[in-house]
Scaffold this motif. Structure first.
Motif, PDB file in Angstrom:
ATOM      1  N   MET A  55     -34.788  61.019 -14.760  1.00  0.00           N
ATOM      2  CA  MET A  55     -33.816  61.975 -15.316  1.00  0.00           C
ATOM      3  C   MET A  55     -34.458  62.827 -16.416  1.00  0.00           C
ATOM      4  O   MET A  55     -34.231  64.035 -16.493  1.00  0.00           O
ATOM      5  CB  MET A  55     -32.594  61.233 -15.868  1.00  0.00           C
ATOM      6  CG  MET A  55     -31.774  60.524 -14.811  1.00  0.00           C
ATOM      7  SD  MET A  55     -31.066  61.640 -13.599  1.00  0.00           S
ATOM      8  CE  MET A  55     -29.828  62.445 -14.572  1.00  0.00           C
ATOM      9  N   GLN A  56     -35.276  62.221 -17.263  1.00  0.00           N
ATOM     10  CA  GLN A  56     -35.946  62.975 -18.317  1.00  0.00           C
ATOM     11  C   GLN A  56     -36.896  64.003 -17.720  1.00  0.00           C
ATOM     12  O   GLN A  56     -36.976  65.144 -18.198  1.00  0.00           O
ATOM     13  CB  GLN A  56     -36.703  62.037 -19.257  1.00  0.00           C
ATOM     14  CG  GLN A  56     -35.786  61.243 -20.152  1.00  0.00           C
ATOM     15  CD  GLN A  56     -36.528  60.240 -21.007  1.00  0.00           C
ATOM     16  OE1 GLN A  56     -37.672  59.888 -20.730  1.00  0.00           O
ATOM     17  NE2 GLN A  56     -35.869  59.767 -22.052  1.00  0.00           N
ATOM     18  N   GLN A  57     -37.607  63.631 -16.683  1.00  0.00           N
ATOM     19  CA  GLN A  57     -38.518  64.557 -16.024  1.00  0.00           C
ATOM     20  C   GLN A  57     -37.736  65.715 -15.402  1.00  0.00           C
ATOM     21  O   GLN A  57     -38.124  66.873 -15.529  1.00  0.00           O
ATOM     22  CB  GLN A  57     -39.327  63.841 -14.948  1.00  0.00           C
ATOM     23  CG  GLN A  57     -40.337  64.733 -14.260  1.00  0.00           C
ATOM     24  CD  GLN A  57     -41.127  63.982 -13.197  1.00  0.00           C
ATOM     25  OE1 GLN A  57     -40.893  62.805 -12.934  1.00  0.00           O
ATOM     26  NE2 GLN A  57     -42.058  64.683 -12.579  1.00  0.00           N
ATOM     27  N   MET A  58     -36.627  65.418 -14.755  1.00  0.00           N
ATOM     28  CA  MET A  58     -35.811  66.466 -14.146  1.00  0.00           C
ATOM     29  C   MET A  58     -35.267  67.418 -15.198  1.00  0.00           C
ATOM     30  O   MET A  58     -35.257  68.640 -15.004  1.00  0.00           O
ATOM     31  CB  MET A  58     -34.666  65.845 -13.345  1.00  0.00           C
ATOM     32  CG  MET A  58     -35.108  65.141 -12.080  1.00  0.00           C
ATOM     33  SD  MET A  58     -33.802  64.204 -11.261  1.00  0.00           S
ATOM     34  CE  MET A  58     -32.645  65.478 -10.850  1.00  0.00           C
ATOM     35  N   LEU A  62     -35.989  71.419 -15.611  1.00  0.00           N
ATOM     36  CA  LEU A  62     -34.899  72.400 -15.643  1.00  0.00           C
ATOM     37  C   LEU A  62     -35.001  73.288 -16.880  1.00  0.00           C
ATOM     38  O   LEU A  62     -34.698  74.485 -16.814  1.00  0.00           O
ATOM     39  CB  LEU A  62     -33.543  71.704 -15.597  1.00  0.00           C
ATOM     40  CG  LEU A  62     -33.129  71.152 -14.253  1.00  0.00           C
ATOM     41  CD1 LEU A  62     -31.845  70.316 -14.403  1.00  0.00           C
ATOM     42  CD2 LEU A  62     -32.906  72.265 -13.250  1.00  0.00           C
ATOM     43  N   LYS A  63     -35.394  72.709 -18.005  1.00  0.00           N
ATOM     44  CA  LYS A  63     -35.525  73.486 -19.240  1.00  0.00           C
ATOM     45  C   LYS A  63     -36.640  74.516 -19.125  1.00  0.00           C
ATOM     46  O   LYS A  63     -36.566  75.589 -19.720  1.00  0.00           O
ATOM     47  CB  LYS A  63     -35.773  72.558 -20.434  1.00  0.00           C
ATOM     48  CG  LYS A  63     -34.555  71.795 -20.855  1.00  0.00           C
ATOM     49  CD  LYS A  63     -34.879  70.889 -22.029  1.00  0.00           C
ATOM     50  CE  LYS A  63     -33.661  70.074 -22.414  1.00  0.00           C
ATOM     51  NZ  LYS A  63     -33.954  69.157 -23.512  1.00  0.00           N
TER      52      LYS A  63
END
Length: 65
Positions: A55-58, A62-63
């Motif tokens: 989730m952190q990688q996704m 996205l950012k």
């Protein structure tokens, strides 16, 4: 009706007292499983990707967009 409800409550309380687990007593008999300890060692010694990492990688991807 109130007397019947009281009898039911007394029955339930007595039943719970008889069937409840004594956690203090159970902890005295507890013995850790060797397999669990081995798994803990493997997990902590290796950098395993979990859902939080994904989730952190996704979110970081996205950012950037």
């Amino acid at each position: 009706m109130i007397v019947q409800n009281q009898k039911v409550m007394v029955f339930i309380c007595n039943f719970m007292e008889e069937t409840m687990i004594n956690f203090e007593e159970e902890l005295k008999h507890f013995q850790p499983s060797d397999e669990i300890e081995d798994a803990e060692v493997e997990i902590y010694e290796h950098d395993i990707t979990d859902m939080t990492d994904i989730m952190q990688q996704m979110m970081s991807e996205l950012k950037r967009k």
